[in-house]
Design an enzyme around this catalytic site. Structure first.
Site, PDB file in Angstrom:
ATOM      1  N   ASP A 158      -2.855 -10.396  -9.013  1.00 26.06           N
ATOM      2  CA  ASP A 158      -3.711  -9.539  -8.412  1.00 26.06           C
ATOM      3  C   ASP A 158      -4.338  -9.961  -7.728  1.00 26.06           C
ATOM      4  OD1 ASP A 158      -2.741  -8.263 -11.593  1.00 26.06           O
ATOM      5  OD2 ASP A 158      -4.985  -8.270 -12.574  1.00 26.06           O
ATOM      6  N   ASP A 174      -6.309  -4.679  -3.911  1.00 26.60           N
ATOM      7  CA  ASP A 174      -5.678  -5.877  -4.793  1.00 26.60           C
ATOM      8  C   ASP A 174      -4.377  -6.976  -4.660  1.00 26.60           C
ATOM      9  OD1 ASP A 174      -8.454  -5.468  -6.647  1.00 26.60           O
ATOM     10  OD2 ASP A 174      -6.912  -5.040  -8.060  1.00 26.60           O
ATOM     11  N   HIS A 205      -2.110  -1.760  -9.838  1.00 23.93           N
ATOM     12  CA  HIS A 205      -0.884  -2.376  -8.981  1.00 23.93           C
ATOM     13  C   HIS A 205       0.415  -2.462  -9.581  1.00 23.93           C
ATOM     14  CE1 HIS A 205      -5.113  -4.973 -10.483  1.00 23.93           C
ATOM     15  NE2 HIS A 205      -4.967  -4.990 -10.127  1.00 23.93           N
ATOM     16  N   ASP A 242       2.831  -3.396 -10.087  1.00 21.82           N
ATOM     17  CA  ASP A 242       4.477  -3.896 -10.590  1.00 21.82           C
ATOM     18  C   ASP A 242       4.627  -3.842 -12.483  1.00 21.82           C
ATOM     19  OD1 ASP A 242       1.746  -4.626 -11.939  1.00 21.82           O
ATOM     20  OD2 ASP A 242       2.139  -7.078 -10.752  1.00 21.82           O
ATOM     21  N   ARG A 280       6.981   7.992 -13.711  1.00 22.20           N
ATOM     22  CA  ARG A 280       5.734   7.772 -12.679  1.00 22.20           C
ATOM     23  C   ARG A 280       6.676   7.600 -11.433  1.00 22.20           C
ATOM     24  NH1 ARG A 280       2.316   2.226 -14.138  1.00 22.20           N
ATOM     25  NH2 ARG A 280       1.098   3.329 -15.741  1.00 22.20           N
ATOM     26  N   CYS A 285       2.684 -10.723 -13.650  1.00 26.89           N
ATOM     27  CA  CYS A 285       1.195 -10.019 -13.562  1.00 26.89           C
ATOM     28  C   CYS A 285       0.128 -11.453 -13.392  1.00 26.89           C
ATOM     29  CB  CYS A 285       0.473  -9.673 -14.612  1.00 26.89           C
ATOM     30  SG  CYS A 285       0.669  -7.297 -14.391  1.00 26.89           S
TER      31      CYS A 285
END
Ligand code: ARG
Length: 380
Positions: free
Chosen positions: A111, A197, A248, A250, A267, A356
């Site tokens: 992150d 981020d 984020h 990922d 998505r 992450c």
């Protein structure tokens, strides 16, 4: 210098053979604070207020056991594994512009920190509780930077994180309003300051794909473009309009090897942005339904069930996947990967999974061009 002559820091994409990586740690972790950029909620549907202060020793030990397990697997694969320094995240932060009762954790280096070729970039971050989250990695950054003159290091400008940087009412928007504003890509941070981020970026050689989100605004993307494009990168903003709380990239869009991207069926990428990939020979393959539903996720986890698809590549043929995500393991196997399952459910408590919880320092390979149509356009 590393054994094979590559710069100590050298990582251009998400899949080239991995040599050195940082794996996060739950030591010192605290509950994420409530603040204008984040309104954490207990997942059991009750209106119980979100806990504050340090995470319990037990919850930290459970996550650490799995993080250590990942480190063991990577080491057995010949990868050098490094860990962050211990840091007390239960400490408050006070700057001239804000005060926050605690910080968060060093479970998710992805992150905060990103390797772009031979350069380490520290993100601005978007939340008060994460303002100093680069600190547990500083010893490592100094070590890499001191040990090889080819390594460069950039720290992005710190935003004030003052009240004016946020839309305080974002968390209360009704669903219709959310829908409307989302298409304007307006979330909890305004456009007044540079905000990003690191985990909103995903790397494809010369091309960096960056998601506009709750944690990365358009000013942040402009900063990335102007900082990286003179160095030969191309920066492409992307959007996933059905994600109402994007943060984020990922769990949404993960390249697995040249020509193959794992996508999130809930998505889809914006229809105007899809051709960049499909016209350059990238196949988009949807991840299967995760084994956990959103309601089954750990009570204090603020991420969605799509942590299932947060895989980590050891190489273009070897991939690490959460142990219980059998449907995804089967898909990856059918796509020709050797799959390494690793238990990681207790790390979900901290909002992240395998990608992450890591930050790659060195992989083989260089700044390849995986989007030849862009180069052709420039020549024309
Ligand atoms: N917002 C994502 C989701 O819920 C989680 C992203 C986690 N990624 C990370 N690098 N911490 O689907």
């Amino acid at each position: 210098m590393s054994d094979n002559g590559l710069p100590v820091v050298n990582s251009w994409n998400e899949w080239d053979p991995l040599q050195e990586i940082v794996v996060g740690s739950a030591d010192g972790a605290a509950f994420e604070p409530t603040e204008p950029g984040n309104r954490p909620q207990v997942r059991d549907g009750s209106a119980a207020s979100f806990p504050t202060g340090p995470k319990s020793a037990e919850v930290k030990a459970l996550a650490n056991e799995e993080l250590d397990g990942l480190a063991v697997l990577l080491t057995a694969q010949g990868v050098t594994v490094r860990r962050p320094d211990t840091y007390d995240f239960s400490l408050p932060v006070r700057t001239p512009h804000f005060e926050v009762e605690s910080q968060y954790c060093a479970v998710c280096p992805r992150d905060v920190m990103i390797t772009l070729g031979n350069e380490i970039v520290e993100a601005t971050m978007s939340r008060r509780g994460r303002y100093f989250e680069n600190e547990p990695y500083r010893r490592l950054v100094y070590e890499y930077w001191e040990s090889d003159p080819r390594v460069s290091w950039t720290v992005a400008p710190k935003p004030t994180m003052s009240d004016a940087m946020y839309r305080a009412d974002f968390w209360d928007w009704a669903i219709e309003e959310r829908h409307q504003r989302m298409h304007a890509s307006e979330f909890c941070v305004t456009q007044a300051e540079v905000v990003f981020d690191a985990a909103d970026m995903i790397r494809f050689g010369r091309d960096i794909v960056v998601q506009e989100s709750m944690t990365t605004n358009r000013a942040g993307i402009r900063w990335l473009k102007r900082t990286l494009e003179p160095k030969g990168f191309r920066v492409h903003p992307v959007h996933f309009p059905l994600d109402f709380f994007p943060s984020h990239i990922d769990c949404t869009f993960i390249p697995l090897r040249p020509g193959l991207i794992l996508t999130n069926p809930d998505r889809p990428i914006h229809s105007d942005e899809r051709p960049l990939f499909t016209e350059n020979g990238w196949q988009l393959v949807d991840a299967p339904e995760p084994m956990l539903s959103n309601t089954d996720m750990p009570k204090h986890c603020q991420s969605s069930k799509w942590l299932s698809m947060n895989v980590l590549s050891i190489s273009p043929t070897k991939i690490i996947c959460e142990a219980q995500e059998k449907p995804l393991q089967d898909l990856l196997h059918d796509l020709g990967f050797e799959v390494f399952p690793v238990p990681f459910r207790n790390v979900f408590e901290y909002g992240g999974s395998l990608h992450c919880a890591t930050w790659d320092i060195r992989r083989d390979g260089g700044p390849e061009d995986y989007f030849p149509s862009l180069t052709r356009e420039r020549i024309r």
